[in-house]
Design a protein around this motif. Structure first.
Motif, short mmCIF file in Angstrom:
data_model
loop_
_atom_site.label_atom_id
_atom_site.label_comp_id
_atom_site.label_asym_id
_atom_site.label_seq_id
_atom_site.Cartn_x
_atom_site.Cartn_y
_atom_site.Cartn_z
N LEU A 31 0.81 -1.22 0.00
CA LEU A 31 0.00 0.00 0.00
C LEU A 31 0.84 1.27 0.00
CD1 LEU A 31 -2.95 -0.86 2.43
CD2 LEU A 31 -2.81 -1.11 -0.04
N LEU A 32 2.16 1.15 -0.05
CA LEU A 32 3.01 2.33 -0.14
C LEU A 32 2.70 3.09 -1.43
CD1 LEU A 32 6.49 0.94 0.94
CD2 LEU A 32 5.12 2.59 2.19
N THR A 33 2.70 4.41 -1.35
CA THR A 33 2.46 5.22 -2.53
C THR A 33 3.76 5.41 -3.31
OG1 THR A 33 2.92 7.31 -1.40
CG2 THR A 33 0.65 6.47 -1.31
N LEU A 34 3.64 5.86 -4.56
CA LEU A 34 4.83 6.15 -5.36
C LEU A 34 5.65 7.27 -4.70
CD1 LEU A 34 3.34 6.05 -8.98
CD2 LEU A 34 4.76 4.32 -7.87
N GLY A 35 4.94 8.21 -4.07
CA GLY A 35 5.64 9.28 -3.36
C GLY A 35 6.47 8.74 -2.20
N ALA A 36 5.93 7.75 -1.49
CA ALA A 36 6.66 7.15 -0.38
C ALA A 36 7.92 6.44 -0.87
CB ALA A 36 5.75 6.17 0.36
N ILE A 37 7.79 5.70 -1.98
CA ILE A 37 8.93 4.96 -2.53
C ILE A 37 10.02 5.93 -2.98
CG2 ILE A 37 9.66 3.47 -4.44
CD1 ILE A 37 6.87 2.17 -4.28
N ALA A 38 9.62 7.02 -3.62
CA ALA A 38 10.59 8.02 -4.09
C ALA A 38 11.30 8.68 -2.91
CB ALA A 38 9.89 9.07 -4.94
N ALA A 39 10.56 9.02 -1.86
CA ALA A 39 11.16 9.67 -0.69
C ALA A 39 12.18 8.76 -0.01
CB ALA A 39 10.05 10.06 0.30
N LEU A 40 11.85 7.47 0.11
CA LEU A 40 12.77 6.53 0.73
C LEU A 40 14.04 6.37 -0.10
CD1 LEU A 40 10.23 3.84 1.94
CD2 LEU A 40 11.79 5.12 3.41
N GLY A 41 13.89 6.39 -1.42
CA GLY A 41 15.05 6.21 -2.29
C GLY A 41 16.04 7.36 -2.23
N GLU A 42 15.59 8.53 -1.76
CA GLU A 42 16.45 9.71 -1.70
C GLU A 42 16.88 10.06 -0.28
OE1 GLU A 42 14.05 12.66 -3.52
OE2 GLU A 42 14.23 11.84 -5.55
N ALA A 43 16.48 9.26 0.71
CA ALA A 43 16.73 9.60 2.11
C ALA A 43 18.16 9.30 2.54
CB ALA A 43 15.76 8.83 3.01
N ASN A 44 18.71 10.19 3.37
CA ASN A 44 19.99 9.93 4.02
C ASN A 44 19.78 9.17 5.33
OD1 ASN A 44 20.41 13.16 2.96
ND2 ASN A 44 21.76 11.57 2.17
N ALA A 45 18.60 9.34 5.91
CA ALA A 45 18.27 8.65 7.16
C ALA A 45 16.79 8.33 7.16
CB ALA A 45 18.62 9.51 8.37
N VAL A 46 16.45 7.16 7.73
CA VAL A 46 15.07 6.71 7.83
C VAL A 46 14.79 6.40 9.29
CG1 VAL A 46 13.35 5.03 7.11
CG2 VAL A 46 15.14 5.75 5.51
N ILE A 47 13.74 6.99 9.84
CA ILE A 47 13.38 6.76 11.24
C ILE A 47 12.10 5.93 11.29
CG2 ILE A 47 12.82 7.83 13.44
CD1 ILE A 47 14.30 10.33 12.51
N LEU A 48 12.17 4.80 11.99
CA LEU A 48 11.03 3.89 12.10
C LEU A 48 10.39 4.00 13.47
CD1 LEU A 48 12.69 0.64 10.65
CD2 LEU A 48 11.69 2.56 9.38
N ASP A 49 9.10 3.70 13.54
CA ASP A 49 8.41 3.65 14.83
C ASP A 49 8.90 2.45 15.64
OD1 ASP A 49 6.74 5.85 15.02
OD2 ASP A 49 5.22 4.96 13.76
#
Length: 526
Positions: free
Chosen positions: A13-31
């Motif tokens: 259910l991830l959106t294309l916007g979510a996939i693009a944002a993750l691909g460009e991230a320097n850091a990802v913070i998870l719950d």
């Protein structure tokens, strides 16, 4: 800073916007640690060096308050990094991250929001509840603090109430709901792990909710969804997710996550949860001289064709290229063959479009069957570079030689037996806690038995083809499923077909629909 909604639990259910944002991230913070499954999805490609951090829980085992979450967010965002904060559901509707966003503003950090599918609507739909009831629907997202009777007064005038909250707040919810006039006998549906392959839905009443939740293993800070009222009544006839053929099945996949990506993605569409257990480890050849010579020959125009028979072969050649400072442009003018879709995908990810991929059987034999014979007029060079494993068969090499080609068969990597899996996994294999195991080659059969023992007699055995099935039988394993074509996706489809037939047979006999792990067989595989 980007707040990205992930939906209720299903990575699809991830959106294309979510996939693009993750691909460009320097850091990802998870719950939480459970969100790592999202990062394992085949569509997600994190940037090299991207840091992954987890907010976790407080020392008391409760979700962190907004101030503590905001502190972690600002720590990463303040360093000038492009930070993605993954949140369940929709950021401003389900996840209550507005305080974190406000902290970013106070700290001088710009933020964006990538909306996600709200769990308030998605989880009831995954549970088979239609939310278009004429009596109206009221949504409540309450993941912190307590329920207030004053705000709950609005709960009385609607036919259906949908609530997203935490397990620790269940008693408070039931108390407030009955205090404002909802009846204890009102039909209710409790859903845990909504939208995931571990989803649990319990049909009950408002007055029984607390007791039902207590009987199910859960953590106090875990999200839970409650649906009350008229819309619940038709739920059983509309249940679609929990009636998928492999729903809730725990499937053992004896491959690495990279190798198993297409299969696990397909198994997930049928409702299964996959556990990948590597049975082999890939290592460089004992001597690099042969590969060094072949790569130099490739650059100097020694070959007409390069044939890749596995993803590991692509990876080995790519790593050797990087050592020399080369890239995919060195393949200009060469013809490239791939043994199947997975290998072809690995080449395309490198920027190489294969000239030949078998349309039929995806194997060395299938590739050989479609390989063109050497033609002195059309082919200026008659050599083929074949990088492969040290234990690979001679099938392709022999076939190409018969077609008039000169094959330079080069050991690009070695395969050795992997280390045994963790003790809980070995125990699960031996005691039948896996519902099925999918074997994609004879070597995975031999190696799994060698490092973890034989699967229990109750476990369904699925094989990619007759040769793998024969190896299973030689090891005393009963084969239940054989794919119609030697493809990982076809194997997943075949297992789902078997499960659907099995379910239909149980229903026809008036038996409860259970998983193989719930129907122990006293007869063990010898």
């Amino acid at each position: 800073m980007i707040f990205v909604g992930t939906g209720p639990g299903d990575p699809d259910l991830l959106t294309l916007g979510a996939i693009a944002a993750l691909g460009e991230a320097n850091a990802v913070i998870l719950d939480s640690e459970s969100q790592r499954e999202i990062l394992d999805h085949p569509a997600i490609r994190l940037a090299d060096g991207a840091e992954v951090a987890i907010l976790g829980l407080s020392e008391a085992g409760k979700p962190l308050p907004p101030s503590a979450r905001a502190k972690t967010v600002l720590k990463h965002a303040g360093a000038g990094a492009r930070v993605v904060r993954l949140v369940s559901g929709d950021p401003f509707l389900d996840a209550a991250v507005s305080d974190e966003a406000a902290a970013c503003v106070r700290g001088g950090v710009d933020f964006e929001v990538v909306p996600g599918v709200s769990s308030l609507t998605a989880v009831p739909e995954y549970a088979g509840v239609a939310l278009n009831h004429a009596g109206g629907v009221h949504f409540v997202s309450a993941t912190e603090g307590r329920f207030a009777k004053t705000a709950a007064a609005e709960w009385t005038g609607v036919a259906t109430l949908v609530v997203s909250t935490r397990v620790s707040m269940i008693n408070d919810f039931v108390e407030v709901a009955t205090a404002v006039g909802r009846q204890p006998s009102e039909p209710a549906l409790v859903t845990l792990h909504g939208g995931s392959t571990e989803q649990i839905s319990i049909a009950t009443t408002l007055g029984r909710i607390a007791a039902e939740v207590k009987a199910v293993p859960s953590e106090p800070g875990e999200l839970i969804h409650l649906t009350l009222g008229a819309a619940v009544e038709n739920r059983e006839s509309l249940s679609w997710y929990e009636t998928k053929p492999l729903f809730g099945w725990r499937v053992l996949v004896p491959r690495t996550k990279d190798q198993a990506a297409s299969m696990t993605a397909r198994l997930r569409t049928y409702g299964a949860h996959s556990d990948e257990v590597p049975t082999i480890s890939v290592e460089p050849p004992r001597s690099p001289l042969q590969m060094d010579k072949a790569v130099r020959g490739l650059v100097e125009g020694r070959y007409e064709w390069v044939a890749f028979t596995s993803v590991n072969a692509v990876r080995a050649v790519r790593e050797k290229f990087e050592q020399y400072g080369l890239d995919a442009r060195a393949f200009s003018g060469l013809k490239v063959a791939a043994v199947g879709e997975a290998t072809s995908a690995a080449l395309k990810a490198w920027g190489i479009e294969p000239d030949l991929v078998p349309s039929g059987e995806q194997s060395a034999a299938g590739l050989a069957a479609e390989w063109p014979p050497y033609d002195e007029v059309l082919d200026p060079i008659n050599r083929v570079f074949l990088p492969r494993a040290d234990i690979a068969t001679e099938t392709l090499s022999a076939a190409l030689t018969e077609l008039g080609w000169e094959v330079e068969d080069v050991t690009a990597y070695r395969t050795v037996r992997a280390a045994p899996p963790a003790a809980p996994v070995r125990e699960a294999i031996k005691t039948g806690k896996f519902d099925a195991v999918v074997f994609t080659s004879s070597s995975t059969v031999r190696n799994l038995v060698g490092i973890a023992g034989k699967p229990h007699a109750s476990t369904i055995i699925a094989c990619i083809g007759p040769a793998t099935a024969k190896t299973c039988e030689e090891h005393g394993l009963r084969v239940d499923v054989i794919a119609s074509k030697p493809s990982a996706v076809e194997l997943a489809d075949a297992l789902a077909g078997f499960a659907a037939d099995r379910r239909d047979a149980l229903v026809a006999n008036g038996d409860p629909v259970t998983k193989p792990s719930q129907r122990r067989s006293s007869r063990r595989r010898s």
